[in-house]
Design an enzyme around this catalytic site. Structure first.
Site, short mmCIF file in Angstrom:
data_model
loop_
_atom_site.label_atom_id
_atom_site.label_comp_id
_atom_site.label_asym_id
_atom_site.label_seq_id
_atom_site.Cartn_x
_atom_site.Cartn_y
_atom_site.Cartn_z
N ASP A 90 31.35 46.46 -6.39
CA ASP A 90 30.96 45.21 -5.72
C ASP A 90 32.22 44.39 -5.51
O ASP A 90 33.24 44.58 -6.18
CB ASP A 90 29.92 44.47 -6.57
CG ASP A 90 29.25 43.34 -5.78
OD1 ASP A 90 29.51 43.23 -4.57
OD2 ASP A 90 28.48 42.58 -6.38
N CYS A 277 11.99 57.79 -27.20
CA CYS A 277 13.42 58.00 -26.94
C CYS A 277 14.20 57.99 -28.25
O CYS A 277 13.71 57.57 -29.30
CB CYS A 277 13.96 56.97 -25.96
SG CYS A 277 14.50 55.40 -26.68
#
Lengths: 483, 483
Positions: A90, A277
């Site tokens: 960016d 997870c």
């Protein structure tokens, strides 16, 4: 190392695609996790292992960093970050939108991005805030388009991201999309949308994004800049966005917030972690919160959940079940439901681009009546050849004296027996009939009546649907028959 | 080692509880994974590590096994299986329902279950098939109740599971629940429901389970026998079931099927695995399928997903967000949606037992109009004292000349300003108003009008709601005012 984008499969306006950058491939829809060199909660190499094929980092932060500027210029971003996938940078435009100004010009940031080896470069575009009026939005857009042109002349078009701005105005967004596509740029972020998402203004977001998409070339890879909360990704993909970037996994982790595909929760208010997870397994919420590495653990969970959601979306497009995933996720917050309903409001226009056959159609509530498949059925079913006297039977029973007998399945409506096995009639599963879906099915009969003005229509139905049929089908004879 | 059951928190008819068996504790709602000694896809010790506090195994299989009968009698089930949590044993009734007959009597199976150290013993009850007529269902029920009595006399009531049968007949189910609770048994499986679930007959399942619950003591721990697919667990918990047993994780794994909270998929038709569990992470569907240990890996994934879903349900009850989880999961299949709608049809009766305050109320679509919180508002709001002339303002604007001014929030309806911060008005989030929720809010005004027959009601609303207000509120004056 030019960018190329190839669409492999579609569902609604969503695309399963391959974004190639030189010899690297990113499977889209894709999440580009945001990596901030000053706050590396998860090393970029581990982000790669978790399944991310691309990341995004901020050229402005590197350019202004006493610690990272020289190594980046000397060794390049890939070595400094330890990441061998695609790196997008960016420009500083985000900082500019937050702080009002940045000490870097368009030419400077592009020159720096090129020097550090970025593979997708972003010019210093102007993100118009939602409250800005049309004059300001138009003027900002003019500057953005000028800077895109300057960027293209300076670094070439092949690796340039050309942002679409235009504030809250759909017509400006459409015009911006068109202008950006005319430059030839193939990677197009839709920018200036973060404030809409932060304020849960999803209804407006949908209008803006659909407008930008109308202007953009269908061949462009579309990045929804700053979008990365998992709960809104299916909606964004359904509108035709291909790439997302997310700092949410890390920002939320620093605030002790736990992401799920249906929203985020404060870890301190949770007890059990319903997630298999590696960060959550075998831990209670309290144990996770008290771990010295809890921020990094939380960031790993948050990123794992978001990457899983991207995989689920890709899988849904392969199957043709994206509407069902959108329906599921958008009910998790009433403002997302507003956005979903706004998208359904464009069902007729989305239908033109949707694919013809899907794995299935599961009815999930009243909103399913407005899916593209129903619009398509209503558009195509009038083409069925009809005799002069048509019976549409809700009960399956035929009556004598008719030239054509059609069956009826809500929310689609009438169909000839020959279409009983084809999509969507044969692959759709509906619950017990309800008034909303029957009324919608009647709209399908109405479409037929309109395009066959000389034909007489008779409806045979159970008593409970008589009123709906009579109200929805003026001009038809409704015969009610007890079961 | 007597069974005790304690309810800590409620949501709808669901309970967060503690089931104590001697000095062991099972946190409910709980899943008891089914362990078959002949087909141990996951060792029981690992099932314990994955978070299961109890398992269920089959006494009939042990009793008739050349390999396992003697070790079980000699060392006990806990040593043979390597599991230190709670072990429940089924009697052989399931085999009897599938094969028509078993070579074991009620007394024999109970005596065997006691001898191998089972902590929750099940008599040889008769699972009446759904197609059986009332006479057969009544006769089967009589035998089951007789065997429960025999079992109680033989092994005592403290560790006995007393099953509720009655086939497809709600009145028999209710009677059975009552009879079973009168024996004093505190652990009550609802049996004979597997064929309903296999055929997706969720609407009937809801009627049967709610009927059984009406008969059962609220103090009983209720086991839904044979239920374990994650997609239906929230619905079952919302009805007041506390314990589930699942062979699905293993049976589906052997068929190459992959469980998710919204349904199951054929691994062979999948590409990506959108799950962060240890079995899925870093693997594609193809890689998982080609792994030599793919059955065990798939079983681990399936069990992890199901245990996660149980944790999510417990967390939802803590938060008071179970309706939202039920709404989410039940839309994943149209037949589950039928079951959910059947449950909502009992909203008025469920309301009496639901808790008074919850974290929030998120509107998720038309079905949310029938949630218990809306029923409760309509039951309680008529108690608000009113003057002779009442204004209900949809717009927030007041008009002169009224004794009482009430605000309006759909789907709840009218409320005085003093209640603006209390549940559910203050904690509810709704999308842009839609006709369904406004009509439901008008039902709240109607409830007030009915209980205040001498009072005049005036409605002030925007033009788009005028027709709904006039249709829904005969006798009220409707004043329409442009925004």
């Amino acid at each position: 190392m030019a960018i190329r984008f190839e669409v492999l499969e579609k569902d609604i306006a969503g695309r399963l695609g391959r974004l190639r950058v030189g010899d690297k491939t990113v499977h889209t829809p894709a999440l580009f996790p945001v990596v901030n060199p000053h706050l590396p909660l998860i090393p970029a190499a581990e982000i790669r292992e978790m399944g991310a094929e691309a990341i995004i980092t901020n050229a402005y932060i590197f350019a202004t960093s006493g610690r990272f500027r020289e190594p980046a210029l000397g060794q390049g971003l890939h070595r400094v970050l330890g990441f061998d996938g695609v790196i997008m940078t960016d420009s500083g435009a985000f900082q500019q939108s937050v702080y009002g100004d940045v000490e870097i010009t368009n030419r400077e940031t592009l020159s720096f991005q090129r020097a550090v080896g970025s593979e997708i470069l972003v010019p210093l575009d102007i993100a118009t805030p939602p409250q800005a009026d049309r004059r300001r939005a138009e003027s900002d857009l003019g500057i953005t388009l000028e800077r895109i042109r300057e960027a293209g002349e300076m670094v070439g078009w092949e690796n340039l991201a050309a942002p679409v701005q235009g504030g809250r105005f759909p017509d400006l967004r459409e015009r911006a999309g068109k202008a950006v596509s005319e430059t030839g740029a193939g990677f197009c972020p839709i920018g200036g949308v973060v404030p809409f998402m932060e304020a849960y203004r999803y209804r407006e977001l949908v209008e803006i994004v659909l407008a930008a998409k109308r202007g953009l070339s269908p061949a462009a890879c579309v990045h929804l800049f700053g979008a990365g909360h998992p709960s809104m990704l299916p909606l964004a993909v359904a509108m035709g966005c291909d790439v997302f970037d997310s700092a949410a996994y890390a920002l939320f982790a620093r605030e002790g917030r736990y992401l799920t595909p249906s929203g985020s929760l404060a870890l301190g208010e949770m007890t059990e972690l319903a997630c298999p997870c590696g960060a959550c397994r075998g831990r209670t919420a309290e144990e996770l919160g008290e771990d010295p590495g809890h921020e990094a653990l939380l960031a790993r969970h948050n990123l794992a959940v978001t990457l899983s959601e991207m995989a689920r979306i890709r899988e849904a497009i392969r199957e043709g079940t994206l509407w069902e995933l959108v329906d599921d996720r958008c009910r998790s917050h009433p403002r997302l439901l507003d956005g979903y309903r706004a998208l359904l409001g464009h069902g007729g226009e989305l239908e033109r681009d949707d694919r013809a056959s899907k794995r299935r159609f599961f009815y999930r509530g009243g909103e399913s009546c407005l899916r593209t498949e129903v619009h398509r059925h209503h558009r195509l079913i009038p083409r069925v050849p009809l005799g002069g006297r048509v019976l549409v039977t809700f009960t399956g029973k035929a009556l004598p004296g008719f030239d054509t007998v059609l069956l009826f399945k809500p929310p689609f409506g009438p169909y000839p027996a020959e279409l009983a096995e084809t999509f969507p009639i044969g692959q759709s599963e509906i619950p017990s009939w309800d008034p909303e879906m029957v009324a919608r099915g009647c709209a399908g009969i109405r479409a037929m009546m309109v395009s066959h003005p000389g034909v007489s229509f008779t409806i045979l139905c159970e008593p409970e649907w008589g009123d709906i049929a009579r109200t929805g089908l003026p001009g038809a004879e409704v015969r009610v028959e007890p079961l």
